[in-house]
Design a protein around this motif. Structure first.
Motif, PDB file in Angstrom:
ATOM      1  N   MET A 310       0.831  -1.204   0.000  1.00 43.04           N
ATOM      2  CA  MET A 310       0.000   0.000   0.000  1.00 43.04           C
ATOM      3  C   MET A 310       0.866   1.256   0.000  1.00 43.04           C
ATOM      4  O   MET A 310       0.524   2.264  -0.646  1.00 43.04           O
ATOM      5  CB  MET A 310      -0.940  -0.019   1.206  1.00 43.04           C
ATOM      6  CG  MET A 310      -1.931  -1.180   1.173  1.00 43.04           C
ATOM      7  SD  MET A 310      -2.974  -1.298   2.633  1.00 43.04           S
ATOM      8  CE  MET A 310      -4.195  -0.052   2.256  1.00 43.04           C
ATOM      9  N   ALA A 311       1.993   1.213   0.705  1.00 47.63           N
ATOM     10  CA  ALA A 311       2.893   2.367   0.716  1.00 47.63           C
ATOM     11  C   ALA A 311       3.541   2.568  -0.649  1.00 47.63           C
ATOM     12  O   ALA A 311       3.636   3.698  -1.154  1.00 47.63           O
ATOM     13  CB  ALA A 311       3.959   2.168   1.793  1.00 47.63           C
ATOM     14  N   ALA A 312       3.999   1.492  -1.271  1.00 44.75           N
ATOM     15  CA  ALA A 312       4.619   1.605  -2.587  1.00 44.75           C
ATOM     16  C   ALA A 312       3.630   2.118  -3.620  1.00 44.75           C
ATOM     17  O   ALA A 312       3.962   2.965  -4.468  1.00 44.75           O
ATOM     18  CB  ALA A 312       5.196   0.252  -3.009  1.00 44.75           C
ATOM     19  N   TRP A 313       2.406   1.609  -3.561  1.00 46.51           N
ATOM     20  CA  TRP A 313       1.406   2.052  -4.531  1.00 46.51           C
ATOM     21  C   TRP A 313       1.003   3.513  -4.290  1.00 46.51           C
ATOM     22  O   TRP A 313       0.697   4.238  -5.233  1.00 46.51           O
ATOM     23  CB  TRP A 313       0.197   1.151  -4.485  1.00 46.51           C
ATOM     24  CG  TRP A 313      -0.815   1.493  -5.540  1.00 46.51           C
ATOM     25  CD1 TRP A 313      -2.058   2.023  -5.385  1.00 46.51           C
ATOM     26  CD2 TRP A 313      -0.635   1.336  -6.958  1.00 46.51           C
ATOM     27  NE1 TRP A 313      -2.665   2.211  -6.591  1.00 46.51           N
ATOM     28  CE2 TRP A 313      -1.821   1.791  -7.583  1.00 46.51           C
ATOM     29  CE3 TRP A 313       0.414   0.867  -7.743  1.00 46.51           C
ATOM     30  CZ2 TRP A 313      -1.981   1.775  -8.966  1.00 46.51           C
ATOM     31  CZ3 TRP A 313       0.243   0.851  -9.132  1.00 46.51           C
ATOM     32  CH2 TRP A 313      -0.945   1.304  -9.718  1.00 46.51           C
ATOM     33  N   SER A 314       1.025   3.960  -3.038  1.00 48.86           N
ATOM     34  CA  SER A 314       0.724   5.364  -2.761  1.00 48.86           C
ATOM     35  C   SER A 314       1.776   6.277  -3.385  1.00 48.86           C
ATOM     36  O   SER A 314       1.461   7.386  -3.826  1.00 48.86           O
ATOM     37  CB  SER A 314       0.639   5.600  -1.255  1.00 48.86           C
ATOM     38  OG  SER A 314       1.912   5.456  -0.630  1.00 48.86           O
ATOM     39  N   LEU A 315       3.026   5.822  -3.444  1.00 48.22           N
ATOM     40  CA  LEU A 315       4.066   6.594  -4.119  1.00 48.22           C
ATOM     41  C   LEU A 315       3.837   6.617  -5.630  1.00 48.22           C
ATOM     42  O   LEU A 315       4.091   7.639  -6.286  1.00 48.22           O
ATOM     43  CB  LEU A 315       5.443   6.002  -3.810  1.00 48.22           C
ATOM     44  CG  LEU A 315       5.902   6.089  -2.342  1.00 48.22           C
ATOM     45  CD1 LEU A 315       7.245   5.383  -2.172  1.00 48.22           C
ATOM     46  CD2 LEU A 315       5.997   7.540  -1.886  1.00 48.22           C
ATOM     47  N   VAL A 316       3.344   5.503  -6.164  1.00 46.66           N
ATOM     48  CA  VAL A 316       3.047   5.469  -7.603  1.00 46.66           C
ATOM     49  C   VAL A 316       1.940   6.457  -7.944  1.00 46.66           C
ATOM     50  O   VAL A 316       1.989   7.146  -8.975  1.00 46.66           O
ATOM     51  CB  VAL A 316       2.665   4.037  -8.028  1.00 46.66           C
ATOM     52  CG1 VAL A 316       2.199   4.015  -9.481  1.00 46.66           C
ATOM     53  CG2 VAL A 316       3.835   3.086  -7.848  1.00 46.66           C
ATOM     54  N   LEU A 317       0.926   6.545  -7.086  1.00 49.13           N
ATOM     55  CA  LEU A 317      -0.219   7.421  -7.358  1.00 49.13           C
ATOM     56  C   LEU A 317       0.167   8.894  -7.358  1.00 49.13           C
ATOM     57  O   LEU A 317      -0.622   9.741  -7.808  1.00 49.13           O
ATOM     58  CB  LEU A 317      -1.322   7.171  -6.326  1.00 49.13           C
ATOM     59  CG  LEU A 317      -2.004   5.806  -6.385  1.00 49.13           C
ATOM     60  CD1 LEU A 317      -3.087   5.711  -5.329  1.00 49.13           C
ATOM     61  CD2 LEU A 317      -2.598   5.561  -7.771  1.00 49.13           C
ATOM     62  N   GLN A 318       1.339   9.229  -6.874  1.00 44.31           N
ATOM     63  CA  GLN A 318       1.774  10.632  -6.899  1.00 44.31           C
ATOM     64  C   GLN A 318       2.167  11.096  -8.303  1.00 44.31           C
ATOM     65  O   GLN A 318       2.173  12.298  -8.576  1.00 44.31           O
ATOM     66  CB  GLN A 318       2.949  10.835  -5.944  1.00 44.31           C
ATOM     67  CG  GLN A 318       2.583  10.609  -4.485  1.00 44.31           C
ATOM     68  CD  GLN A 318       3.761  10.793  -3.554  1.00 44.31           C
ATOM     69  OE1 GLN A 318       4.846  11.186  -3.982  1.00 44.31           O
ATOM     70  NE2 GLN A 318       3.560  10.504  -2.267  1.00 44.31           N
ATOM     71  N   VAL A 319       2.447  10.136  -9.175  1.00 42.50           N
ATOM     72  CA  VAL A 319       2.839  10.488 -10.551  1.00 42.50           C
ATOM     73  C   VAL A 319       1.955   9.807 -11.591  1.00 42.50           C
ATOM     74  O   VAL A 319       2.011  10.163 -12.775  1.00 42.50           O
ATOM     75  CB  VAL A 319       4.320  10.114 -10.801  1.00 42.50           C
ATOM     76  CG1 VAL A 319       5.229  10.975  -9.953  1.00 42.50           C
ATOM     77  CG2 VAL A 319       4.570   8.630 -10.530  1.00 42.50           C
ATOM     78  N   VAL A 320       1.165   8.828 -11.184  1.00 42.44           N
ATOM     79  CA  VAL A 320       0.294   8.090 -12.109  1.00 42.44           C
ATOM     80  C   VAL A 320      -1.130   8.189 -11.605  1.00 42.44           C
ATOM     81  O   VAL A 320      -1.384   8.013 -10.399  1.00 42.44           O
ATOM     82  CB  VAL A 320       0.735   6.610 -12.223  1.00 42.44           C
ATOM     83  CG1 VAL A 320      -0.244   5.837 -13.105  1.00 42.44           C
ATOM     84  CG2 VAL A 320       2.138   6.510 -12.788  1.00 42.44           C
ATOM     85  N   GLN A 321      -2.071   8.437 -12.485  1.00 39.74           N
ATOM     86  CA  GLN A 321      -3.478   8.481 -12.110  1.00 39.74           C
ATOM     87  C   GLN A 321      -4.023   7.055 -12.025  1.00 39.74           C
ATOM     88  O   GLN A 321      -3.978   6.311 -12.997  1.00 39.74           O
ATOM     89  CB  GLN A 321      -4.279   9.284 -13.135  1.00 39.74           C
ATOM     90  CG  GLN A 321      -3.961  10.772 -13.150  1.00 39.74           C
ATOM     91  CD  GLN A 321      -4.850  11.545 -14.109  1.00 39.74           C
ATOM     92  OE1 GLN A 321      -5.636  10.960 -14.847  1.00 39.74           O
ATOM     93  NE2 GLN A 321      -4.719  12.860 -14.091  1.00 39.74           N
ATOM     94  N   GLY A 322      -4.520   6.718 -10.867  1.00 44.20           N
ATOM     95  CA  GLY A 322      -5.057   5.383 -10.651  1.00 44.20           C
ATOM     96  C   GLY A 322      -5.885   5.334  -9.397  1.00 44.20           C
ATOM     97  O   GLY A 322      -6.139   6.351  -8.734  1.00 44.20           O
TER      98      GLY A 322
END
Length: 430
Positions: A310-322
């Protein structure tokens, strides 16, 4: 069942013997051995309290149904209205009435029985409309001792606070654990989970709901400490899971943010250690110092892995819309992992273009090490710690080889994992 065939044959032969010299025919072959008596007890009946409540609910309907059956069998008209009854009383009965009319006049008392049944039904309804009186603490403890599940379920539906109310120095859950009624403890734990799952967002803002949740968490923490003290470890994982559920999304969001910061720092942030410490120290100090409990350790490892994803994906959502990973998936088998992999596949092109190399490497490690069900969550988390915390290539069967780093290039591996990427290729093929 008993095998009485030899005895029956012996008696039959003795009755058919022709004289004193005649001998009874011996049964052919050795007689079978009688099976031993193996009595069994039937399932226990419902408690008297449950039977009484069911009787009060069903009795009015049963009386009306029986009276209706009798009326139809005797072809009696429906019960008259009160005005018609008064008119019939004013008319004298003819002495020359036929036997059939006498029989019907005799059965005219049935309308009063119908009225009695109606009054009984109304009384039952009025009793049900009255506010239900919450049971005293001793009544709940007594129901636990008697394993009165029906009563406990009624208390759960009508007065949930009675199941978490403290009486002296004991709560209902602790009382069930003290007398080693594990089945009742499981029922109480299920009632806690049901209450939490049925709460709406607006309910969480109410002061009375916050008070109930606070008492519920205290119950669970006391139960965890008592279970560790008395070596009752069977329900430890369930206690911790319900305790985390009672905290709602706020705790998960807070810990996810902390682990995300650690992932940004690379191996220096020790993200795996931070996530595991957050879960382990969440409940009580005693749980943090507890010895190895297989079910509890597996649950802690499951929660640790979910926090990392969940932490890794939250970092992804900072640059990718999802879409974010649902918080209610947390620590429930592999739900978070399946949602994590599904989102990685859906946004793989955007991740390749917009996400930094370190985070892409961390995403690949998480996906590879947590894949499959052949290993326990504990072994998976240990493999994650070797790579994400220590910067060592894991030698586990699930280790990813797509990074393409030979074992001899340890220096390049450490530089790749720890230093931010400034455009240097290093020839790693990532």
């Amino acid at each position: 069942m008993f095998n009485n065939a030899p005895i029956v044959e012996y008696v039959a032969a003795k009755d058919l013997e022709d004289g004193a010299e005649s001998q009874p025919a011996k049964p052919a072959g050795p007689p079978r051995q009688r099976p031993r008596s193996d009595p069994c007890l039937p399932a226990r009946l419902p408690t008297s309290g449950f039977l009484q409540r069911e009787a009060e609910r069903v009795a009015p309907k049963a009386v009306e149904a029986e009276l209706e059956r009798i009326r139809k069998a005797l072809e009696i008209p429906p019960p008259p209205s009160p005005t018609e009854t008064e008119g019939e009383k004013s008319q004298p009965v003819s002495p020359s009435a036929s036997p059939k009319s006498k029989r019907k006049s005799f059965l005219n008392v049935l309308p009063s029985a119908f009225q009695a049944a109606k009054a009984l039904r109304n009384a039952s309804h009025s009793n049900g409309d009255r506010p239900w009186k919450a049971p005293e603490p001793y009544e709940v403890l007594r129901a636990i001792e008697r394993r009165d599940v029906m009563f406990l379920m009624e208390v759960r539906d009508r007065s949930f606070q009675s199941l978490i109310q403290k009486s002296g120095d004991v709560t209902p859950l602790i009382h069930a654990m003290r007398i080693e009624h594990t089945d009742v403890a499981i029922i109480l734990l299920g009632a806690f989970s049901r209450y939490i799952n049925n709460l709406q967002d607006e309910d969480l803002e109410k002061p009375e709901t916050k008070k109930v949740l606070k008492i519920l968490r205290t119950n669970l923490k006391i139960a965890i400490d008592y279970g560790l003290q008395k070596q009752q470890k069977d329900l430890m994982a369930s206690f911790l899971q319900t305790l985390i559920m009672s905290e709602g999304d706020a705790w998960i969001a807070l810990q996810t943010a902390d682990v995300a910061i650690a992932l940004r720092q690379g191996t220096q942030g020790k993200p795996v250690h931070l996530a595991e410490a957050a879960v382990r120290s969440f409940a009580t100090k005693s749980l943090g110092k507890a010895e190895f409990i297989a079910s509890l350790e597996d649950y802690i490892a499951n929660a640790t892995a979910d926090l990392l994803m969940m932490a890794a994906w939250s970092l992804v959502l900072q640059v990718v819309q999802g879409e974010p990973l649902p918080a209610y998936y947390f620590a429930r088998d592999d739900r978070v992992y399946r949602a994590f992999v599904e989102r990685l596949d859906r946004h793989k092109d955007a991740i390749q273009l917009k996400v930094g190399r370190r985070l892409r490497w961390q995403l690949r490690v998480l996906r590879t090490q947590l894949e499959g069900r052949n290993r326990t969550y504990r072994s998976k988390v240990e493999s994650l710690a070797k790579e994400l915390d220590e910067g060592k290539a894991s030698d586990s069967p699930g280790h990813s080889t797509c990074i393409g780093i030979p074992p001899t290039l340890t220096l390049y591996t450490n530089v790749y994992q720890q230093a931010p990427y400034y455009g240097l290729s290093l020839g790693l093929g990532v």
